[in-house]
Design an enzyme around this catalytic site. Structure first.
Site, PDB file in Angstrom:
ATOM      1  N   ASP A 115       0.821  -1.216   0.000  1.00  0.00           N
ATOM      2  CA  ASP A 115       0.000   0.000   0.000  1.00  0.00           C
ATOM      3  C   ASP A 115       0.856   1.269   0.000  1.00  0.00           C
ATOM      4  O   ASP A 115       0.419   2.334   0.420  1.00  0.00           O
ATOM      5  CB  ASP A 115      -0.954   0.003   1.198  1.00  0.00           C
ATOM      6  CG  ASP A 115      -0.194  -0.108   2.511  1.00  0.00           C
ATOM      7  OD1 ASP A 115       1.044  -0.288   2.467  1.00  0.00           O
ATOM      8  OD2 ASP A 115      -0.831  -0.012   3.576  1.00  0.00           O
TER       9      ASP A 115
ATOM     10  N   HIS B 165      24.162   4.027 -18.837  1.00  0.00           N
ATOM     11  CA  HIS B 165      23.062   4.278 -17.888  1.00  0.00           C
ATOM     12  C   HIS B 165      23.268   3.430 -16.635  1.00  0.00           C
ATOM     13  O   HIS B 165      22.350   2.757 -16.163  1.00  0.00           O
ATOM     14  CB  HIS B 165      21.710   3.978 -18.543  1.00  0.00           C
ATOM     15  CG  HIS B 165      21.311   5.013 -19.541  1.00  0.00           C
ATOM     16  ND1 HIS B 165      20.318   4.831 -20.466  1.00  0.00           N
ATOM     17  CD2 HIS B 165      21.774   6.281 -19.754  1.00  0.00           C
ATOM     18  CE1 HIS B 165      20.193   5.926 -21.216  1.00  0.00           C
ATOM     19  NE2 HIS B 165      21.075   6.811 -20.806  1.00  0.00           N
TER      20      HIS B 165
ATOM     21  N   ASP C 268      26.481  11.692 -13.440  1.00  0.00           N
ATOM     22  CA  ASP C 268      25.448  12.267 -14.303  1.00  0.00           C
ATOM     23  C   ASP C 268      24.232  12.427 -13.412  1.00  0.00           C
ATOM     24  O   ASP C 268      23.551  11.450 -13.094  1.00  0.00           O
ATOM     25  CB  ASP C 268      25.181  11.323 -15.482  1.00  0.00           C
ATOM     26  CG  ASP C 268      24.187  11.895 -16.485  1.00  0.00           C
ATOM     27  OD1 ASP C 268      23.462  12.856 -16.149  1.00  0.00           O
ATOM     28  OD2 ASP C 268      24.127  11.356 -17.612  1.00  0.00           O
TER      29      ASP C 268
ATOM     30  N   ASP D 219      20.337  18.535 -16.022  1.00  0.00           N
ATOM     31  CA  ASP D 219      20.993  17.297 -16.459  1.00  0.00           C
ATOM     32  C   ASP D 219      22.472  17.609 -16.668  1.00  0.00           C
ATOM     33  O   ASP D 219      22.851  18.120 -17.720  1.00  0.00           O
ATOM     34  CB  ASP D 219      20.314  16.828 -17.758  1.00  0.00           C
ATOM     35  CG  ASP D 219      20.848  15.499 -18.259  1.00  0.00           C
ATOM     36  OD1 ASP D 219      21.639  14.858 -17.542  1.00  0.00           O
ATOM     37  OD2 ASP D 219      20.470  15.111 -19.384  1.00  0.00           O
TER      38      ASP D 219
ATOM     39  N   HIS E 216      26.908   7.368 -28.357  1.00  0.00           N
ATOM     40  CA  HIS E 216      25.591   7.991 -28.161  1.00  0.00           C
ATOM     41  C   HIS E 216      25.528   9.334 -28.891  1.00  0.00           C
ATOM     42  O   HIS E 216      26.504   9.753 -29.507  1.00  0.00           O
ATOM     43  CB  HIS E 216      25.271   8.141 -26.670  1.00  0.00           C
ATOM     44  CG  HIS E 216      26.285   8.921 -25.872  1.00  0.00           C
ATOM     45  ND1 HIS E 216      26.358  10.288 -25.900  1.00  0.00           N
ATOM     46  CD2 HIS E 216      27.271   8.521 -25.020  1.00  0.00           C
ATOM     47  CE1 HIS E 216      27.325  10.692 -25.095  1.00  0.00           C
ATOM     48  NE2 HIS E 216      27.908   9.633 -24.554  1.00  0.00           N
TER      49      HIS E 216
ATOM     50  N   HIS F 141      20.113  16.272 -26.238  1.00  0.00           N
ATOM     51  CA  HIS F 141      18.661  16.131 -26.381  1.00  0.00           C
ATOM     52  C   HIS F 141      17.991  17.378 -25.831  1.00  0.00           C
ATOM     53  O   HIS F 141      18.601  18.147 -25.083  1.00  0.00           O
ATOM     54  CB  HIS F 141      18.190  14.878 -25.619  1.00  0.00           C
ATOM     55  CG  HIS F 141      18.702  14.811 -24.202  1.00  0.00           C
ATOM     56  ND1 HIS F 141      18.089  15.445 -23.156  1.00  0.00           N
ATOM     57  CD2 HIS F 141      19.813  14.219 -23.667  1.00  0.00           C
ATOM     58  CE1 HIS F 141      18.774  15.227 -22.039  1.00  0.00           C
ATOM     59  NE2 HIS F 141      19.836  14.499 -22.321  1.00  0.00           N
TER      60      HIS F 141
ATOM     61  N   HIS G 248      14.567  14.026 -21.002  1.00  0.00           N
ATOM     62  CA  HIS G 248      14.612  13.869 -22.464  1.00  0.00           C
ATOM     63  C   HIS G 248      13.310  14.497 -22.950  1.00  0.00           C
ATOM     64  O   HIS G 248      12.292  13.821 -23.073  1.00  0.00           O
ATOM     65  CB  HIS G 248      14.712  12.402 -22.866  1.00  0.00           C
ATOM     66  CG  HIS G 248      16.002  11.763 -22.403  1.00  0.00           C
ATOM     67  ND1 HIS G 248      16.169  10.416 -22.268  1.00  0.00           N
ATOM     68  CD2 HIS G 248      17.190  12.310 -22.045  1.00  0.00           C
ATOM     69  CE1 HIS G 248      17.399  10.154 -21.836  1.00  0.00           C
ATOM     70  NE2 HIS G 248      18.033  11.290 -21.689  1.00  0.00           N
TER      71      HIS G 248
ATOM     72  N   GLU H 293      26.533  16.890 -24.555  1.00  0.00           N
ATOM     73  CA  GLU H 293      27.121  15.856 -23.720  1.00  0.00           C
ATOM     74  C   GLU H 293      27.924  14.790 -24.472  1.00  0.00           C
ATOM     75  O   GLU H 293      27.599  13.609 -24.424  1.00  0.00           O
ATOM     76  CB  GLU H 293      26.037  15.164 -22.900  1.00  0.00           C
ATOM     77  CG  GLU H 293      24.820  14.698 -23.694  1.00  0.00           C
ATOM     78  CD  GLU H 293      23.805  13.964 -22.805  1.00  0.00           C
ATOM     79  OE1 GLU H 293      24.226  13.052 -22.081  1.00  0.00           O
ATOM     80  OE2 GLU H 293      22.618  14.315 -22.855  1.00  0.00           O
TER      81      GLU H 293
ATOM     82  N   TYR I  37      34.532   6.450 -23.929  1.00  0.00           N
ATOM     83  CA  TYR I  37      34.474   5.334 -22.976  1.00  0.00           C
ATOM     84  C   TYR I  37      35.382   4.214 -23.478  1.00  0.00           C
ATOM     85  O   TYR I  37      35.199   3.729 -24.591  1.00  0.00           O
ATOM     86  CB  TYR I  37      33.030   4.828 -22.855  1.00  0.00           C
ATOM     87  CG  TYR I  37      32.030   5.965 -22.711  1.00  0.00           C
ATOM     88  CD1 TYR I  37      31.720   6.478 -21.466  1.00  0.00           C
ATOM     89  CD2 TYR I  37      31.450   6.553 -23.844  1.00  0.00           C
ATOM     90  CE1 TYR I  37      30.832   7.552 -21.325  1.00  0.00           C
ATOM     91  CE2 TYR I  37      30.564   7.621 -23.724  1.00  0.00           C
ATOM     92  CZ  TYR I  37      30.259   8.114 -22.469  1.00  0.00           C
ATOM     93  OH  TYR I  37      29.389   9.172 -22.357  1.00  0.00           O
TER      94      TYR I  37
ATOM     95  N   ARG J 214      32.402  11.756 -19.613  1.00  0.00           N
ATOM     96  CA  ARG J 214      31.332  12.493 -20.290  1.00  0.00           C
ATOM     97  C   ARG J 214      31.264  13.860 -19.618  1.00  0.00           C
ATOM     98  O   ARG J 214      31.474  13.965 -18.405  1.00  0.00           O
ATOM     99  CB  ARG J 214      29.980  11.767 -20.191  1.00  0.00           C
ATOM    100  CG  ARG J 214      28.846  12.500 -20.885  1.00  0.00           C
ATOM    101  CD  ARG J 214      27.595  11.617 -21.139  1.00  0.00           C
ATOM    102  NE  ARG J 214      26.935  11.151 -19.929  1.00  0.00           N
ATOM    103  CZ  ARG J 214      26.977   9.922 -19.475  1.00  0.00           C
ATOM    104  NH1 ARG J 214      27.661   8.997 -20.134  1.00  0.00           N
ATOM    105  NH2 ARG J 214      26.344   9.577 -18.365  1.00  0.00           N
TER     106      ARG J 214
ATOM    107  N   GLU K  47      28.668  17.188 -19.575  1.00  0.00           N
ATOM    108  CA  GLU K  47      27.321  17.561 -20.030  1.00  0.00           C
ATOM    109  C   GLU K  47      26.880  18.873 -19.401  1.00  0.00           C
ATOM    110  O   GLU K  47      26.903  19.035 -18.185  1.00  0.00           O
ATOM    111  CB  GLU K  47      26.326  16.459 -19.632  1.00  0.00           C
ATOM    112  CG  GLU K  47      24.877  16.796 -19.952  1.00  0.00           C
ATOM    113  CD  GLU K  47      23.925  15.625 -19.722  1.00  0.00           C
ATOM    114  OE1 GLU K  47      24.216  14.771 -18.868  1.00  0.00           O
ATOM    115  OE2 GLU K  47      22.893  15.573 -20.420  1.00  0.00           O
TER     116      GLU K  47
HETATM  117  N1  GLY Z   1      20.943  11.818 -17.743  1.00  0.00           N
HETATM  118  C1  GLY Z   1      20.455  11.251 -18.927  1.00  0.00           C
HETATM  119  C2  GLY Z   1      21.111  11.835 -20.095  1.00  0.00           C
HETATM  120  O1  GLY Z   1      22.126  12.477 -19.965  1.00  0.00           O
HETATM  121  O2  GLY Z   1      20.625  11.750 -21.184  1.00  0.00           O
HETATM  122 MN    MN Z   2      21.465  14.259 -20.983  1.00  0.00          MN
HETATM  123 MN    MN Z   3      22.803  13.325 -18.168  1.00  0.00          MN
END
Ligand code: GLY
Ligand code: MN
Ligand code: MN
Length: 423
Positions: A23, A229, A246, A257, A336, A340, A347, A370, A374, A391, A393
């Site tokens: 619950d 991720h 991140d 982000d 990647h 975005h 996103h 970003e 890697y 990375r 960003e």
């Molecule tokens: N934190 C998710 C991305 O960077 O797209």
């Molecule tokens: Mn992002």
């Molecule tokens: Mn991110």
């Protein structure tokens, strides 16, 4: 035959509450489209917009839960329809229990229904029930709408351009997240578990007034930095590791982000620094390519070119720049996209292409920048490069003059990062 005289009716429900277990519910988060339209924070609510023949006939209506003294003792305050009308400025408000009857009445003679399709199964059923109820009245002389349009497409097109209030919230979220990253750099010690760093981020988010994380924080040390991720956040970080974080908070529904990568021991090794400087060069070049009139896709191509050339220079890729871009060999290390849209959703909604072509950037759009690199042991490169995942960003607003980095106060150069890690 009777004509549909109404200009259309839009109905947008907020998100249902979600059970975590038994619950216990997940913390409640309104639906982003609904929240964009009205800012109402409670579950069990539907906003209805009716376009009249003239603009003065148009109406903004909200259905919400009634006041309930008994439930409010247990679960807390509810606005109820009367206070909601006053405070949120609707033309009319009603208890949610009256929704289906009123929606059917108002849908008669409308040209079209605008509502989310395929988002919430219970709502899809409610929409079908409304339509069938209206059709059942056709013999009384009314006309049923012939068109049902997924309202998410026009709403996405609107949400892509941020207004002044939205930018204020995005800026606040960006500043809080930036200070959380600085805190992580300052506090992290060799031997800390990743979740301890996550707790530092959360501490800064909540104490600064953010309500939630915009997405689960990624705190990835050593080899985990190469998992895009990564979720577990349970490894013990070593002095020789890079730590990729991140993480971003959410303020009144708006996301931030940010990714930063720093050495757990406070100083980059030679190889770590070489990869870091390469990703930084790519990221700065990408930000330069965020300009009104440039295509969304341009900055991704900039990232590919800078990274591919750097990988060749470091002897991690072989061949000419054009050859490596053509073969895609660089994708082993950078797999990647460069970013975005960002807004109520991390996103965020909005088309990236129009008629198959990348769309031009316009003032008011907010996007992330970003790029990353890697390197895994399986990549058959010298061992000194193994487990380096970087990375970087930032969240960038397209302005009439160029761009504004909303997260620019987060340390980013090697010197600034090492200084922020110093104790
Ligand atoms: N934190 C998710 C991305 O960077 O797209
Ligand atoms: Mn992002
Ligand atoms: Mn991110």
């Amino acid at each position: 035959m009777r004509k549909q005289t109404g200009g259309g009716i839009a109905s947008v429900p907020t998100a249902p509450e979600a059970i975590r277990n038994a619950d216990t519910h997940y913390p409640y988060r309104p639906d982003s489209h609904f929240y964009y339209l009205c800012g109402f924070p409670e579950p069990e609510a539907v906003v209805v917009l009716i376009a009249g023949a003239a603009e003065s006939d148009s109406k903004q209506i909200l259905f919400c839960r009634d006041k309930n003294p008994e439930r409010e003792i247990w679960d807390g305050f509810r606005y109820g329809p009367d206070a909601t009308r006053e405070i949120f400025g609707f033309d009319e408000t009603y208890p949610i229990t009256q929704l289906s009857a009123k929606l059917a009445d108002w849908t008669c003679d409308q040209r079209a229904i605008y509502t989310p399709l395929g988002l919430y199964p219970a709502w899809d059923n409610a929409t079908a029930a409304t339509l069938n109820e209206v059709r059942s009245r056709v013999r009384t002389g009314i006309a049923a709408p012939e068109t049902v349009i997924d309202v998410r497409a026009p709403l996405a097109a609107m949400r892509l351009f941020k207004d002044k209030r939205e930018l204020e919230l995005l800026r606040r979220a960006a500043l809080i997240s930036s200070s959380a990253h600085r805190r992580a750099m300052r506090e992290t010690r060799p031997g800390w578990y990743e979740y301890q760093v996550e707790a530092e981020l959360m501490h800064e988010f909540l104490r600064s007034g953010a309500q939630a994380v915009a997405y689960p924080s990624i705190v990835a040390s050593g080899p985990n930095a190469c998992v895009l991720h990564y979720r577990d956040n349970n490894r013990q970080a070593q002095a020789s590791d890079l730590l990729l974080i991140d993480a971003g908070c959410e303020v009144d529904g708006y996301a931030s982000d940010i990714t930063r990568t720093f050495p757990v021991g406070g100083k980059f090794s030679g190889e770590q620094k070489a990869i870091y400087e390469l990703v930084l060069a790519a990221q700065l070049a990408c930000i330069d390519a965020v300009q009104p009139g440039r295509m969304f896709h341009d900055y991704h191509e900039v990232a590919e070119r800078v990274l591919a050339q750097g990988l060749i220079d470091l002897k991690l890729c072989e061949g000419t720049l054009e050859g490596v871009l053509e073969s895609g060999a660089y994708k082993q290390f950078y797999m990647h996209r460069a970013g975005h849209w960002l807004g109520l959703d991390v996103h965020d909604v909005g088309l990236y292409r129009i008629d198959g072509e990348s769309r031009p950037l316009e003032p008011g759009m907010v996007l992330t920048v970003e790029p990353g690199c890697y390197i895994r042991p399986a990549d058959k490169v010298p061992e000194e490069f193994w487990d380096i995942g970087v990375r970087i960003e930032d969240d960038v607003l397209v302005t009439a003059a160029g761009n504004e980095n909303l997260t620019g106060s987060t340390p980013k150069t090697v010197a600034d990062i090492e200084a922020a890690c110093a104790r």
